[in-house]
Design a protein around this motif. Sequence first.
Motif, short mmCIF file in Angstrom:
data_model
loop_
_atom_site.label_atom_id
_atom_site.label_comp_id
_atom_site.label_asym_id
_atom_site.label_seq_id
_atom_site.Cartn_x
_atom_site.Cartn_y
_atom_site.Cartn_z
N GLU A 137 -12.56 0.55 -46.35
CA GLU A 137 -11.54 1.34 -47.04
C GLU A 137 -10.12 0.93 -46.62
OE1 GLU A 137 -10.15 6.01 -47.64
OE2 GLU A 137 -11.96 5.54 -46.49
N ALA A 173 -9.16 -2.58 -47.91
CA ALA A 173 -8.75 -2.50 -49.32
C ALA A 173 -7.34 -1.94 -49.45
CB ALA A 173 -9.75 -1.65 -50.10
N VAL A 214 -10.04 -2.08 -56.67
CA VAL A 214 -11.01 -1.76 -55.63
C VAL A 214 -12.15 -0.97 -56.25
CG1 VAL A 214 -11.39 -0.62 -53.41
CG2 VAL A 214 -9.18 -1.71 -53.88
N LYS A 215 -13.36 -1.50 -56.12
CA LYS A 215 -14.55 -0.82 -56.64
C LYS A 215 -15.30 -0.16 -55.49
CE LYS A 215 -15.21 -3.99 -60.57
NZ LYS A 215 -14.89 -3.01 -61.63
N GLY A 216 -15.72 1.08 -55.69
CA GLY A 216 -16.46 1.83 -54.69
C GLY A 216 -17.96 1.71 -54.88
N GLU A 246 -18.40 3.49 -46.47
CA GLU A 246 -18.71 3.02 -47.82
C GLU A 246 -18.19 1.60 -48.03
OE1 GLU A 246 -16.98 4.09 -52.16
OE2 GLU A 246 -18.04 5.75 -51.17
N LYS A 290 -16.67 -1.66 -50.08
CA LYS A 290 -15.66 -1.80 -51.12
C LYS A 290 -15.69 -3.23 -51.65
CE LYS A 290 -13.91 2.36 -50.47
NZ LYS A 290 -14.05 3.42 -51.49
N ILE A 325 -13.24 -5.72 -53.33
CA ILE A 325 -11.79 -5.86 -53.51
C ILE A 325 -11.54 -7.09 -54.38
CG2 ILE A 325 -9.58 -5.99 -52.32
CD1 ILE A 325 -11.15 -5.17 -49.73
#
Length: 484
Positions: A180, A183, A199-201, A223, A225, A227
Amino acid sequence: MKFSIGRIGEARILPVLKDTVPQGMEELFAYLKERELFSGAKGEIFFDLGLHGSNTLLVGLGEADKLDAQAYRQSFYKAGTEAAKARLTQVTVDLPKFPQICYRTAVKAAAEGLYHSAYRFDKYLSQEKKKPVLEEVAFQIVAGTEDKVTSALAEISNILDGIDLTRSLVNEPAEAIYPETLAKAAQEALTPLGVEVEVKGLEEIKALGMTAFLAVARGSAREPKLIIMRYRGASEDQETIGLVGKGLTYDSGGYALKPAASMAAMHTDMGGAGAVIGAMSAIAASKLNRNVTAVVAACENMISGEAYKNGDIIRSMSGKSIEIGNTDAEGRVTLADAIYYTATKENVSSIIDVATLTGAVIVALGSHYTGAVTNDQAMMDEFKLASDLGGEKVWQLPADDDYRDMVKGKRADLLNSVKGGAGSITAGLFLENFTEGKKWIHLDIAGTSAYDAPHGYRPAGATGIPVQSLYYFCKGDNDQTRCC
């Protein structure tokens, strides 16, 4: 470090070729020669500092016929170190023009050496333990070179800012930099420069089918990420270069647990991610006439009841299956999905992946050369020219079907860990299976990304390699036979 043209401070740095005497300094040099105090040998220093001194730091560049950018980098690194010891924060460099080297190249290399001497990662030290550093440097230049030097200082400053960003990210402990925050750092650094940062979670990564990436990530409470950084400096019909950085913000080894001594430095296992983020900074700040997309699959490799295990067979985004022989060979598993995503979703024409991938490359090349594997010799030749410009050594490793066969599995399509040696080569050729036929170079920076102790003109800790190589490759036009 701030660079300018003119004069600043009370002290100056004067570079000297071996066994030569600068005009007007005949008496001093006769004295130095008689007492064997200074001859101009590469990296040699004499500092005439004091109440009645000339406040001149003489730095040797070595023999004229061996003069190159590396000589400037190494010698000015030593000069900057000595200036800092003398508690100088401002200094002027009197930079003569020597016919053996392009003046613009000399300016950039001198600035780089001084920058490396001043870099410190000391944010966690108490104030009284911080050492003074050189902060501002002015170049007194040859008349008529103002435009050339101004553009050179602007370019090298952008590159050095990218290196500084890379180093600062890689040197941070894992409690500070995790997916996190990595990113967020990319967004904060690159968005103001005109780079689109997406940024995709977790749920978006699942929707993409990045099951290999997620297998590594699932052992951590943090979690993952994905990027994606897009710079568009050229028209839409121009090709896009893809950069992919390994983003393991911490690597415990998973169930193939590393020993404590090896694990302590694993906050640096995102050196590839740091490098592509730093390169994107330099590229965007310099407004290169290129399209470049960088991708980082960021996660931690940890142990929990959810963690993937030795002996597992997992799927990848490409559909290929991977047998996990070693959970500590996790970087190539995350990169499999990151490379495939870049090749199929980002419309790139070529890909360079950068990773602290194997201990085997350190066995082969130590900390002096980055190992490279490629499927396109012309692209590799261009990259070698770029790495030469940046002073970052690269060694191309062999890649043929004998090695490709080693990563083929029996229970699954591919093996993430193989027996029989050639670990750096087979790790690279494992990744080739996810390039979808795109022109591709793999860079294993396990030995060059960070140093335990200072080496040459680079201090201990993160080096920033290969930011310069990536920058010059993306810039193109790396002809060193002319003065650029």
